[in-house]
Design a protein around this motif. Structure first.
Motif, PDB file in Angstrom:
ATOM      1  N   ASP A  94       0.862  -1.029   0.018  1.00  9.90           N
ATOM      2  CA  ASP A  94       0.055   0.052  -0.097  1.00  9.90           C
ATOM      3  C   ASP A  94       0.826   1.110   0.057  1.00  9.90           C
ATOM      4  OD1 ASP A  94      -2.626  -1.255   0.574  1.00  9.90           O
ATOM      5  OD2 ASP A  94      -1.696  -1.866   2.223  1.00  9.90           O
ATOM      6  N   LEU A  95       2.089   1.069   0.497  1.00 10.71           N
ATOM      7  CA  LEU A  95       2.973   2.331   0.616  1.00 10.71           C
ATOM      8  C   LEU A  95       4.437   1.822   0.722  1.00 10.71           C
ATOM      9  CD1 LEU A  95       3.485   5.202   1.547  1.00 10.71           C
ATOM     10  CD2 LEU A  95       3.301   4.544   3.940  1.00 10.71           C
ATOM     11  N   VAL A  96       5.108   2.749  -0.096  1.00 12.04           N
ATOM     12  CA  VAL A  96       6.621   2.463  -0.384  1.00 12.04           C
ATOM     13  C   VAL A  96       7.338   3.541   0.266  1.00 12.04           C
ATOM     14  CG1 VAL A  96       8.443   1.908  -1.566  1.00 12.04           C
ATOM     15  CG2 VAL A  96       6.344   0.660  -2.100  1.00 12.04           C
ATOM     16  N   LEU A  97       8.133   3.279   1.339  1.00 15.75           N
ATOM     17  CA  LEU A  97       8.952   4.815   1.805  1.00 15.75           C
ATOM     18  C   LEU A  97      10.435   4.319   1.289  1.00 15.75           C
ATOM     19  CD1 LEU A  97       7.802   5.201   5.483  1.00 15.75           C
ATOM     20  CD2 LEU A  97       6.842   6.487   3.528  1.00 15.75           C
ATOM     21  N   ASP A  98      10.777   5.171   0.383  1.00 10.54           N
ATOM     22  CA  ASP A  98      12.067   5.034  -0.067  1.00 10.54           C
ATOM     23  C   ASP A  98      13.058   5.858   0.517  1.00 10.54           C
ATOM     24  OD1 ASP A  98      14.351   5.028  -1.838  1.00 10.54           O
ATOM     25  OD2 ASP A  98      13.268   4.729  -3.711  1.00 10.54           O
ATOM     26  N   THR A  99      13.901   5.193   1.514  1.00 10.39           N
ATOM     27  CA  THR A  99      14.909   6.327   2.226  1.00 10.39           C
ATOM     28  C   THR A  99      16.460   6.322   1.744  1.00 10.39           C
ATOM     29  OG1 THR A  99      15.594   4.247   3.541  1.00 10.39           O
ATOM     30  CG2 THR A  99      13.503   5.385   4.325  1.00 10.39           C
ATOM     31  N   VAL A 100      16.361   5.720   0.493  1.00 11.94           N
ATOM     32  CA  VAL A 100      17.838   5.500  -0.232  1.00 11.94           C
ATOM     33  C   VAL A 100      18.227   6.815  -0.582  1.00 11.94           C
ATOM     34  CG1 VAL A 100      19.340   4.367  -1.691  1.00 11.94           C
ATOM     35  CG2 VAL A 100      17.397   2.963  -0.509  1.00 11.94           C
ATOM     36  N   SER A 101      19.427   7.336  -0.398  1.00 13.01           N
ATOM     37  CA  SER A 101      19.878   8.726  -1.083  1.00 13.01           C
ATOM     38  C   SER A 101      21.122   8.556  -2.003  1.00 13.01           C
ATOM     39  CB  SER A 101      20.446   9.493   0.523  1.00 13.01           C
ATOM     40  OG  SER A 101      21.526   8.752   0.997  1.00 13.01           O
ATOM     41  N   ALA A 102      20.935   7.559  -2.431  1.00 18.57           N
ATOM     42  CA  ALA A 102      21.959   7.102  -3.443  1.00 18.57           C
ATOM     43  C   ALA A 102      21.235   6.601  -4.643  1.00 18.57           C
ATOM     44  CB  ALA A 102      23.097   5.894  -3.317  1.00 18.57           C
ATOM     45  N   PRO A 103      21.905   6.940  -5.743  1.00 18.95           N
ATOM     46  CA  PRO A 103      21.205   6.347  -7.002  1.00 18.95           C
ATOM     47  C   PRO A 103      20.749   4.925  -7.283  1.00 18.95           C
ATOM     48  CG  PRO A 103      23.045   7.632  -7.583  1.00 18.95           C
ATOM     49  CD  PRO A 103      23.160   7.672  -6.072  1.00 18.95           C
ATOM     50  N   HIS A 104      19.380   4.431  -7.408  1.00 13.69           N
ATOM     51  CA  HIS A 104      19.111   3.021  -7.486  1.00 13.69           C
ATOM     52  C   HIS A 104      17.775   3.001  -8.439  1.00 13.69           C
ATOM     53  CE1 HIS A 104      16.634   5.058  -4.246  1.00 13.69           C
ATOM     54  NE2 HIS A 104      15.629   4.129  -4.525  1.00 13.69           N
ATOM     55  N   ASP A 105      17.603   1.611  -8.588  1.00 13.80           N
ATOM     56  CA  ASP A 105      16.516   1.494  -9.682  1.00 13.80           C
ATOM     57  C   ASP A 105      15.129   1.744  -9.305  1.00 13.80           C
ATOM     58  OD1 ASP A 105      15.178   0.770 -12.019  1.00 13.80           O
ATOM     59  OD2 ASP A 105      16.303  -1.333 -12.269  1.00 13.80           O
ATOM     60  N   VAL A 106      14.624   2.784  -9.273  1.00 12.86           N
ATOM     61  CA  VAL A 106      13.262   2.883  -8.783  1.00 12.86           C
ATOM     62  C   VAL A 106      12.232   2.407  -9.592  1.00 12.86           C
ATOM     63  CG1 VAL A 106      11.398   4.636  -8.256  1.00 12.86           C
ATOM     64  CG2 VAL A 106      13.702   5.134  -7.510  1.00 12.86           C
ATOM     65  N   ALA A 107      12.584   2.338 -10.766  1.00 16.64           N
ATOM     66  CA  ALA A 107      11.758   1.473 -11.901  1.00 16.64           C
ATOM     67  C   ALA A 107      11.349   0.282 -11.691  1.00 16.64           C
ATOM     68  CB  ALA A 107      12.004   2.010 -13.285  1.00 16.64           C
ATOM     69  N   LYS A 108      12.440  -0.527 -11.134  1.00 16.40           N
ATOM     70  CA  LYS A 108      12.558  -1.896 -10.941  1.00 16.40           C
ATOM     71  C   LYS A 108      11.622  -2.090  -9.842  1.00 16.40           C
ATOM     72  CE  LYS A 108      15.876  -5.594 -10.237  1.00 16.40           C
ATOM     73  NZ  LYS A 108      17.309  -5.811 -10.011  1.00 16.40           N
ATOM     74  N   LEU A 109      11.477  -1.211  -8.832  1.00 18.47           N
ATOM     75  CA  LEU A 109      10.736  -1.481  -7.460  1.00 18.47           C
ATOM     76  C   LEU A 109       9.268  -1.094  -7.676  1.00 18.47           C
ATOM     77  CD1 LEU A 109      13.615  -0.251  -4.918  1.00 18.47           C
ATOM     78  CD2 LEU A 109      12.873  -2.472  -5.628  1.00 18.47           C
ATOM     79  N   ALA A 110       9.102  -0.019  -8.488  1.00 18.54           N
ATOM     80  CA  ALA A 110       7.621   0.354  -8.781  1.00 18.54           C
ATOM     81  C   ALA A 110       6.592  -0.793  -8.989  1.00 18.54           C
ATOM     82  CB  ALA A 110       7.440   1.341  -9.911  1.00 18.54           C
ATOM     83  N   SER A 111       7.037  -1.797  -9.426  1.00 18.76           N
ATOM     84  CA  SER A 111       5.987  -2.840  -9.455  1.00 18.76           C
ATOM     85  C   SER A 111       5.532  -3.570  -8.327  1.00 18.76           C
ATOM     86  CB  SER A 111       6.755  -4.054 -10.547  1.00 18.76           C
ATOM     87  OG  SER A 111       7.619  -4.743  -9.853  1.00 18.76           O
ATOM     88  N   THR A 112       6.116  -3.232  -7.192  1.00 17.41           N
ATOM     89  CA  THR A 112       5.547  -3.960  -6.056  1.00 17.41           C
ATOM     90  C   THR A 112       4.563  -3.066  -5.195  1.00 17.41           C
ATOM     91  OG1 THR A 112       7.274  -2.612  -4.565  1.00 17.41           O
ATOM     92  CG2 THR A 112       8.077  -4.639  -5.455  1.00 17.41           C
ATOM     93  N   LEU A 113       4.135  -1.828  -6.155  1.00 15.31           N
ATOM     94  CA  LEU A 113       3.272  -1.003  -5.439  1.00 15.31           C
ATOM     95  C   LEU A 113       1.654  -1.464  -5.883  1.00 15.31           C
ATOM     96  CD1 LEU A 113       3.324   1.606  -3.490  1.00 15.31           C
ATOM     97  CD2 LEU A 113       3.151   2.989  -5.771  1.00 15.31           C
ATOM     98  N   LYS A 114       0.879  -1.460  -4.912  1.00 18.18           N
ATOM     99  CA  LYS A 114      -0.683  -1.747  -5.125  1.00 18.18           C
ATOM    100  C   LYS A 114      -0.998  -0.666  -6.193  1.00 18.18           C
ATOM    101  CE  LYS A 114      -1.836  -4.536  -1.504  1.00 18.18           C
ATOM    102  NZ  LYS A 114      -2.994  -4.424  -0.104  1.00 18.18           N
ATOM    103  N   VAL A 115      -1.970  -1.158  -6.983  1.00 17.81           N
ATOM    104  CA  VAL A 115      -2.764  -0.143  -7.545  1.00 17.81           C
ATOM    105  C   VAL A 115      -3.637   0.942  -6.666  1.00 17.81           C
ATOM    106  CG1 VAL A 115      -4.772   0.494  -9.089  1.00 17.81           C
ATOM    107  CG2 VAL A 115      -3.160  -1.537  -9.570  1.00 17.81           C
TER     108      VAL A 115
END
Length: 138
Positions: A94-115
């Motif tokens: 339902d919620l993803v809190l992204d706390t990483v302050s270095a470049p990382h693959d956000v697009a790869k993780l976006a699929s884990t988010l519910k509609v």
């Protein structure tokens, strides 16, 4: 005063999105959250989310170095470089809190988010993210 600094900084940084997306939307029952990054912000977010009684907290990390620590805190742990595990977690948060302050693959993780879920970036990354529209649409 010794501990106030942590609560004033990491506390409000993580409390604000949890308040907006968990407490103000009926509380933690039935909610699943993921936390990208397991440093100071991530650990504070776990404590607050547990206090809000969310059903499930999953740490999304690039390796398994902190898995034992996550287990002690009662969190699930997903190594997002494991394509099979990432696929199984599709549309589960339902919620993803992204706390990483270095470049990382956000697009790869976006699929884990519910509609209808929310992605909150808390880590200040100094360069733009590249995200295709398709993971955001579907």
């Amino acid at each position: 005063m010794k501990y106030a600094g942590v609560l004033l900084c990491a506390g409000i940084t993580t409390f604000s999105p949890l308040n907006r997306h968990i407490l103000q939307k009926g509380g933690g029952k039935g909610k699943t959250i993921a936390i990208v990054g397991f440093g100071g912000l991530g650990q504070m977010a776990i404590k607050l989310a547990k206090a809000m009684d969310v059903d499930s907290i999953t740490i999304l990390s690039r390796n398994d170095k902190k898995k034992a620590e996550a287990d002690k805190l009662g969190c699930e742990y997903l190594v997002y470089n494991d394509e099979e595990a990432l696929s199984k977690a599709g549309r589960s948060f339902d919620l993803v809190l992204d706390t990483v302050s270095a470049p990382h693959d956000v697009a790869k993780l976006a699929s884990t988010l519910k509609v209808g879920g929310s992605w909150v970036l808390l880590g200040a990354v100094g360069q733009p993210f590249e995200v295709s529209a398709f993971p955001l649409i579907f």
